[in-house]
Design a protein around this motif. Structure first.
Motif: not given
Length: 486
Positions: A83, A86, A172-173, A175-177, A179-180
């Protein structure tokens, strides 16, 4: 989540994705530096801090990140790090001034210092010692080495196709992927007995000591190696690190159990990594400058020039697992370091009027294969014989060795190269022509590559002297090779 219900190879994919992003970021900005300089009006002297701010925070906080992963939870720290990394990447892409970008790079380094040791300790606690861990760490090593080379390529592509901001936005994308996926597939684990609490004083002293040390080294190029500023900072760093050692020897529950260094496999592999990283950073940094400043390549073409390096690293990492089964992990490490040294020796002879195919590519490819052969055995040796409660510590040590080795090596080699260039220009006795300027610049590169080769030779000597065959007897040399290509 019950770790037994988790497919370990899915966990490898998730933590490998995060590690790839962190390693990628160490080099992706190199090709974009000229564009960033023009966009945010960096001075030539301050431009280096785009790289140094990241290295400073990464190298300084790695040990704290490694131990924190064991104590507060490896998945939890992994998520916090992703987090932060990102968010800092988004901040960098939106930066409107040089100061904001440098601050954002430092935050990225802090995020990386939390992610890398947590990710590696998740890996070593998910895979039991033996066949599967050997294969998993082979993949991990290929990611760790290949990410740096791919960063140069991706940096050129993004900068040319879009703008320099996209070398940060791309995180950024991803990092989001990550984390999920981590919330769904990565199991939580930590040291069961945490009755001793957290060694706050130890954490502060070693983090401060490493940060001051890295700052002193990266700042020495401008301040001077024997200046009062540099010597004073080094003295402060030494005092802080000495205080840390004294404190850790007295505490019942120290941040770092210093007894871990009694393992020859731990000590030898980390000292070797320190030297190897210095030579590796020299390759990416000086070769990327050579193709742009001397060969005149654009950012995109410069990035494409390093695409074969990625292939060479993957080939070397795959060969390492084949060879480990036949001749052992220690021997493969020695061979890899020797091959990488030969590649750097070839690069130390590149001419001013050189060509990519005839002069640069041969050395790059030999070096790439050597690095692939080197990082797999070093990672295996550094994470073998370690109890689960020390997994984060061992991971933090290895990552710290790599980052500090790279920072120290790049600082020293940059100074040697710059001094060589300056001395050659001063001895001309006439006005500097464009050809004379390029010749002096390349002469500096020659020195950097030559010293980088000696660093790899030194790493091989350290590994041969410190690590015995008995120290790596637990490593399963029958690990399945196809896992690397999967």
């Amino acid at each position: 989540m019950n770790p037994r219900r988790v497919n370990p190879w899915v966990v490898l994919v998730v933590v490998g994705l995060a590690q790839f992003m962190v390693i990628l970021d160490a080099t992706i900005v190199n090709v974009a530096l000229p564009s960033i300089q023009r966009g945010l009006h960096f001075s030539p002297e301050s431009l280096q801090w785009i790289v140094n701010a990241y290295t400073l925070a990464f190298g300084g906080f790695l040990m704290l990140g490694g131990r924190a992963a064991d104590l507060i939870g490896r998945r939890r720290l992994f998520l916090i790090g992703i987090f932060l990394f990102s968010a800092a990447s988004l901040m960098n892409g939106l930066a409107g001034s040089a100061g904001i970008l440098v601050a954002g790079r430092a935050l990225q380094g802090l995020g990386g210092a939390l992610v890398s040791p947590a990710a590696l300790s998740v890996l070593t606690t998910t895979f039991a010692e033996g066949r599967e861990r050997t294969a998993a760490l082979g993949v991990w090593s290929a990611i760790a080495v290949g990410g740096g080379a791919i960063g140069l390529l991706l940096g050129g592509v993004l900068t040319s196709a879009f703008s320099w901001q996209w070398v940060f936005f791309v995180n950024v994308p991803v990092g989001v992927i990550t984390i999920l996926l981590a919330l769904r597939f990565v199991p939580e684990s930590r040291v069961e007995d945490r009755s001793g609490g957290v060694d706050i004083v130890g954490a502060v002293s070693i983090t401060a000591g490493l940060v001051v040390l890295v700052y002193a080294l990266v700042n020495a190029q401008s301040a001077g190696w024997v200046s009062l500023t540099t010597l004073g900072l080094v003295a402060i760093a030494v005092a802080l690190l000495a205080a840390f050692v004294t404190l850790e020897l007295r505490l019942r529950h120290p941040l770092i159990r210093l007894g871990i260094f009694r393992m020859r496999s731990i000590t030898g592999s980390n000292l070797s990594m320190l030297l190897v990283a210095g030579g590796m950073f020299a390759l990416f940094y000086f070769a990327s400058i050579y193709v742009q400043e001397v060969l005149g390549y654009s950012a995109l073409r410069a990035g494409l020039a390093f695409l074969p390096v990625t292939a060479g690293i993957i080939v070397g990492a795959g060969l390492s697992q084949q060879l480990i089964r036949r001749i052992g992990v220690r021997a493969v490490g020695l061979i890899g370091m020797s091959i990488a040294a030969v590649g750097l020796l070839l690069l130390s002879r590149i001419p001013v009027a050189g060509t990519y195919l005839g002069d640069l590519l041969p050395g790059l490819m030999i070096m790439a294969v050597g690095m692939g052969l080197t990082f797999v055995p070093i990672t295996l040796i550094a994470t073998t014989n370690v109890e689960e409660h020390d997994a984060g510590l061992a991971s933090g040590l290895l990552n710290t060795s790599q980052q500090l080795g790279g920072a120290i090596g790049l600082a020293v080699l940059s100074t040697l190269a710059a001094n060589t260039t300056a001395n050659n220009l001063a001895g001309l006795g006439h006005a500097v022509t464009p050809l004379a300027g390029l010749t002096a610049l390349v002469d500096g590169f020659h020195v950097a590559f030559l010293v980088g080769a000696f660093l790899f030779v030194g790493a091989a000597i350290v590994l041969a002297v410190t690590v015995r065959r008995a120290d790596v007897a637990k490593i399963d040399t029958e690990a399945a090779v196809p896992a690397l290509a999967a």
